[in-house]
Scaffold this active site. Structure first.
Site, PDB file in Angstrom:
ATOM      1  N   SER A 146      18.440  12.986  17.996  1.00  0.00           N
ATOM      2  CA  SER A 146      19.739  13.662  18.019  1.00  0.00           C
ATOM      3  C   SER A 146      19.601  14.943  18.826  1.00  0.00           C
ATOM      4  O   SER A 146      18.505  15.508  18.944  1.00  0.00           O
ATOM      5  CB  SER A 146      20.170  13.996  16.584  1.00  0.00           C
ATOM      6  OG  SER A 146      21.236  14.924  16.573  1.00  0.00           O
ATOM      7  N   TYR A 197      17.215  17.840   8.803  1.00  0.00           N
ATOM      8  CA  TYR A 197      17.300  16.697   9.716  1.00  0.00           C
ATOM      9  C   TYR A 197      16.746  17.062  11.086  1.00  0.00           C
ATOM     10  O   TYR A 197      15.944  16.318  11.674  1.00  0.00           O
ATOM     11  CB  TYR A 197      18.758  16.256   9.827  1.00  0.00           C
ATOM     12  CG  TYR A 197      18.993  15.075  10.745  1.00  0.00           C
ATOM     13  CD1 TYR A 197      18.639  13.790  10.352  1.00  0.00           C
ATOM     14  CD2 TYR A 197      19.582  15.251  11.998  1.00  0.00           C
ATOM     15  CE1 TYR A 197      18.871  12.701  11.186  1.00  0.00           C
ATOM     16  CE2 TYR A 197      19.805  14.173  12.835  1.00  0.00           C
ATOM     17  CZ  TYR A 197      19.456  12.898  12.420  1.00  0.00           C
ATOM     18  OH  TYR A 197      19.680  11.831  13.264  1.00  0.00           O
TER      19      TYR A 197
END
Length: 223
Positions: free
Chosen positions: A143, A156
Protein backbone atom coordinates in the site's frame (compact mmCIF):
# COMPACT_ATOMS: atom_id res chain seq x y z
CA UNK A 1 -4.58 -35.99 -10.91
CA UNK A 2 -3.08 -32.51 -11.10
CA UNK A 3 -1.60 -31.51 -14.45
CA UNK A 4 2.06 -31.08 -13.48
CA UNK A 5 2.83 -29.51 -16.85
CA UNK A 6 1.05 -26.32 -15.81
CA UNK A 7 2.91 -23.50 -14.08
CA UNK A 8 2.10 -23.49 -10.37
CA UNK A 9 1.16 -20.52 -8.17
CA UNK A 10 0.48 -20.24 -4.44
CA UNK A 11 -1.84 -17.37 -3.54
CA UNK A 12 -2.67 -16.27 -0.01
CA UNK A 13 -5.87 -14.50 0.95
CA UNK A 14 -7.55 -16.09 -2.05
CA UNK A 15 -11.08 -16.48 -0.71
CA UNK A 16 -12.20 -13.05 -1.90
CA UNK A 17 -11.10 -9.72 -3.35
CA UNK A 18 -7.74 -9.39 -5.06
CA UNK A 19 -6.60 -12.89 -4.08
CA UNK A 20 -9.67 -14.59 -5.53
CA UNK A 21 -9.57 -12.48 -8.69
CA UNK A 22 -5.87 -13.31 -9.15
CA UNK A 23 -6.48 -17.03 -8.66
CA UNK A 24 -9.25 -17.02 -11.25
CA UNK A 25 -7.22 -14.97 -13.72
CA UNK A 26 -4.13 -17.19 -13.42
CA UNK A 27 -6.23 -20.35 -13.71
CA UNK A 28 -7.84 -18.92 -16.84
CA UNK A 29 -4.33 -18.30 -18.20
CA UNK A 30 -3.45 -21.98 -17.80
CA UNK A 31 -1.90 -22.06 -14.33
CA UNK A 32 -2.67 -24.49 -11.54
CA UNK A 33 -3.33 -22.42 -8.41
CA UNK A 34 -2.98 -23.36 -4.76
CA UNK A 35 -5.38 -21.06 -2.92
CA UNK A 36 -5.21 -20.40 0.80
CA UNK A 37 -7.36 -18.53 3.31
CA UNK A 38 -8.94 -19.19 6.68
CA UNK A 39 -12.45 -19.90 5.37
CA UNK A 40 -12.84 -23.25 3.63
CA UNK A 41 -16.36 -22.49 2.37
CA UNK A 42 -15.25 -19.29 0.62
CA UNK A 43 -12.21 -21.04 -0.87
CA UNK A 44 -14.46 -23.82 -2.17
CA UNK A 45 -16.61 -21.23 -3.93
CA UNK A 46 -13.53 -19.80 -5.68
CA UNK A 47 -12.45 -23.35 -6.52
CA UNK A 48 -15.90 -24.05 -8.03
CA UNK A 49 -15.71 -20.96 -10.23
CA UNK A 50 -12.22 -21.91 -11.41
CA UNK A 51 -13.26 -25.43 -12.34
CA UNK A 52 -16.48 -24.21 -13.98
CA UNK A 53 -14.33 -22.01 -16.22
CA UNK A 54 -12.10 -24.94 -17.17
CA UNK A 55 -9.22 -24.25 -14.79
CA UNK A 56 -7.63 -26.24 -11.98
CA UNK A 57 -6.97 -25.44 -8.34
CA UNK A 58 -6.06 -26.93 -4.99
CA UNK A 59 -7.49 -25.44 -1.81
CA UNK A 60 -5.44 -25.21 1.40
CA UNK A 61 -7.56 -23.69 4.17
CA UNK A 62 -5.61 -22.58 7.24
CA UNK A 63 -4.81 -19.53 9.35
CA UNK A 64 -1.49 -17.88 8.44
CA UNK A 65 -0.88 -17.41 12.15
CA UNK A 66 -0.34 -21.19 12.26
CA UNK A 67 3.32 -21.11 11.29
CA UNK A 68 3.67 -24.90 11.49
CA UNK A 69 0.92 -25.17 8.85
CA UNK A 70 3.00 -22.95 6.56
CA UNK A 71 5.92 -25.35 6.91
CA UNK A 72 3.64 -28.31 6.21
CA UNK A 73 2.31 -26.60 3.09
CA UNK A 74 5.83 -25.94 1.86
CA UNK A 75 6.75 -29.59 2.38
CA UNK A 76 3.57 -30.72 0.60
CA UNK A 77 4.34 -28.54 -2.42
CA UNK A 78 7.79 -30.08 -2.60
CA UNK A 79 6.47 -33.63 -2.29
CA UNK A 80 3.67 -33.22 -4.84
CA UNK A 81 5.13 -30.83 -7.41
CA UNK A 82 8.81 -30.30 -6.59
CA UNK A 83 8.66 -26.75 -7.93
CA UNK A 84 6.77 -23.48 -7.53
CA UNK A 85 6.53 -20.82 -10.23
CA UNK A 86 4.84 -17.99 -8.30
CA UNK A 87 4.34 -17.07 -4.66
CA UNK A 88 1.77 -14.30 -4.28
CA UNK A 89 1.73 -12.75 -0.82
CA UNK A 90 -1.69 -11.11 -0.87
CA UNK A 91 -3.23 -11.83 2.55
CA UNK A 92 -3.03 -9.09 5.14
CA UNK A 93 -4.69 -7.48 8.14
CA UNK A 94 -5.66 -3.83 8.37
CA UNK A 95 -6.03 -3.62 12.13
CA UNK A 96 -7.56 -0.68 13.97
CA UNK A 97 -6.64 2.75 12.69
CA UNK A 98 -5.42 4.57 15.79
CA UNK A 99 -2.61 6.82 17.09
CA UNK A 100 0.61 4.89 17.68
CA UNK A 101 0.49 5.25 21.51
CA UNK A 102 -3.04 3.82 21.47
CA UNK A 103 -2.33 0.71 19.38
CA UNK A 104 -3.61 -2.40 21.10
CA UNK A 105 -0.64 -4.62 21.92
CA UNK A 106 -2.39 -7.89 21.12
CA UNK A 107 -3.54 -6.48 17.79
CA UNK A 108 -0.01 -5.20 17.08
CA UNK A 109 1.36 -8.70 17.62
CA UNK A 110 -1.27 -10.11 15.26
CA UNK A 111 -0.45 -7.52 12.59
CA UNK A 112 3.24 -8.41 12.78
CA UNK A 113 2.41 -12.13 12.73
CA UNK A 114 0.17 -12.00 9.64
CA UNK A 115 1.58 -9.11 7.62
CA UNK A 116 5.25 -9.83 8.22
CA UNK A 117 6.23 -13.06 9.99
CA UNK A 118 3.82 -15.29 8.07
CA UNK A 119 5.18 -13.92 4.80
CA UNK A 120 8.76 -14.53 5.90
CA UNK A 121 7.76 -18.08 6.81
CA UNK A 122 6.11 -18.55 3.41
CA UNK A 123 9.25 -17.38 1.62
CA UNK A 124 11.35 -19.66 3.81
CA UNK A 125 9.06 -22.66 3.25
CA UNK A 126 8.82 -22.25 -0.53
CA UNK A 127 12.30 -20.98 -1.37
CA UNK A 128 13.63 -24.46 -2.34
CA UNK A 129 10.75 -24.92 -4.80
CA UNK A 130 10.94 -21.40 -6.24
CA UNK A 131 14.61 -22.12 -6.98
CA UNK A 132 13.56 -25.20 -8.98
CA UNK A 133 11.47 -23.08 -11.36
CA UNK A 134 12.88 -21.86 -14.63
CA UNK A 135 11.13 -18.49 -14.17
CA UNK A 136 9.78 -17.96 -10.66
CA UNK A 137 8.12 -14.82 -9.31
CA UNK A 138 7.47 -13.62 -5.79
CA UNK A 139 4.81 -10.91 -5.57
CA UNK A 140 4.01 -8.94 -2.43
CA UNK A 141 0.93 -6.74 -2.29
CA UNK A 142 1.53 -3.44 -0.54
CA UNK A 143 0.00 0.00 0.00
CA UNK A 144 1.11 3.58 -0.50
CA UNK A 145 1.16 4.07 3.29
CA UNK A 146 4.24 1.81 3.46
CA UNK A 147 6.34 4.61 1.96
CA UNK A 148 4.18 7.68 2.66
CA UNK A 149 3.29 7.64 6.38
CA UNK A 150 -0.27 8.63 7.21
CA UNK A 151 -1.64 9.47 10.65
CA UNK A 152 -3.40 6.59 12.42
CA UNK A 153 -2.16 3.95 9.97
CA UNK A 154 0.96 3.06 11.97
CA UNK A 155 0.32 -0.65 12.57
CA UNK A 156 -0.63 -1.56 9.02
CA UNK A 157 1.90 0.81 7.42
CA UNK A 158 4.84 -0.34 9.53
CA UNK A 159 4.25 -4.00 8.76
CA UNK A 160 3.83 -3.32 5.04
CA UNK A 161 7.02 -1.25 4.97
CA UNK A 162 8.85 -4.09 6.67
CA UNK A 163 7.41 -6.58 4.18
CA UNK A 164 8.61 -4.47 1.27
CA UNK A 165 12.12 -4.37 2.72
CA UNK A 166 12.08 -8.13 3.35
CA UNK A 167 11.06 -8.90 -0.23
CA UNK A 168 13.59 -6.47 -1.71
CA UNK A 169 16.29 -8.05 0.44
CA UNK A 170 15.33 -11.56 -0.65
CA UNK A 171 15.33 -10.38 -4.25
CA UNK A 172 18.86 -9.05 -3.90
CA UNK A 173 19.99 -12.34 -2.39
CA UNK A 174 18.61 -14.58 -5.14
CA UNK A 175 18.93 -12.32 -8.18
CA UNK A 176 22.27 -13.65 -9.41
CA UNK A 177 21.93 -17.26 -8.32
CA UNK A 178 18.41 -18.20 -9.39
CA UNK A 179 15.63 -17.39 -11.82
CA UNK A 180 13.51 -15.83 -9.06
CA UNK A 181 12.20 -12.31 -9.64
CA UNK A 182 10.57 -10.23 -6.91
CA UNK A 183 7.76 -7.72 -7.38
CA UNK A 184 6.16 -5.20 -5.02
CA UNK A 185 2.71 -4.23 -6.28
CA UNK A 186 0.54 -1.43 -4.92
CA UNK A 187 -2.89 -1.90 -6.54
CA UNK A 188 -4.16 1.48 -5.32
CA UNK A 189 -7.74 2.11 -4.24
CA UNK A 190 -9.57 -1.13 -4.95
CA UNK A 191 -13.06 -2.37 -4.17
CA UNK A 192 -12.27 -4.79 -1.34
CA UNK A 193 -13.55 -5.58 2.14
CA UNK A 194 -10.37 -4.10 3.66
CA UNK A 195 -10.83 -0.85 1.75
CA UNK A 196 -14.44 -0.62 2.94
CA UNK A 197 -13.28 -1.07 6.55
CA UNK A 198 -10.68 1.69 6.18
CA UNK A 199 -12.99 4.11 4.37
CA UNK A 200 -16.57 3.28 5.46
CA UNK A 201 -18.06 6.40 3.91
CA UNK A 202 -16.53 5.85 0.48
CA UNK A 203 -18.65 4.96 -2.56
CA UNK A 204 -17.33 1.55 -3.69
CA UNK A 205 -18.68 2.14 -7.18
CA UNK A 206 -15.95 4.76 -7.68
CA UNK A 207 -13.15 2.26 -6.98
CA UNK A 208 -11.31 -0.12 -9.29
CA UNK A 209 -12.55 -3.72 -9.17
CA UNK A 210 -10.25 -6.47 -7.83
CA UNK A 211 -9.85 -7.75 -11.38
CA UNK A 212 -7.75 -4.67 -12.23
CA UNK A 213 -5.29 -5.52 -9.47
CA UNK A 214 -5.30 -9.15 -10.56
CA UNK A 215 -4.21 -8.08 -14.04
CA UNK A 216 -1.19 -6.27 -12.59
CA UNK A 217 -0.19 -9.43 -10.73
CA UNK A 218 -0.74 -11.75 -13.70
CA UNK A 219 1.25 -9.41 -15.94
CA UNK A 220 4.12 -9.46 -13.42
CA UNK A 221 4.35 -13.24 -13.14
CA UNK A 222 3.87 -13.93 -16.83
CA UNK A 223 6.18 -11.23 -18.25
Amino acid sequence: MTDTTKPLALITGASRGIGAATAEALAAAGWHVIITARTEKALAEVDDRIHAAGGTATIAPFDLADFDAIDRLGAAIGARWGTLDALILNAGLLGTLAPVPHLDLKEWDKLVAINLTANMRLIRATDPWLRQSRAASLVAITSSVASAPRAYWGGYAATKAALENLVHTYGAEVRNISAIRTHIIDPGATRTKMRAAAYPGEDPARLKPPEDAAKLIVDAVTA
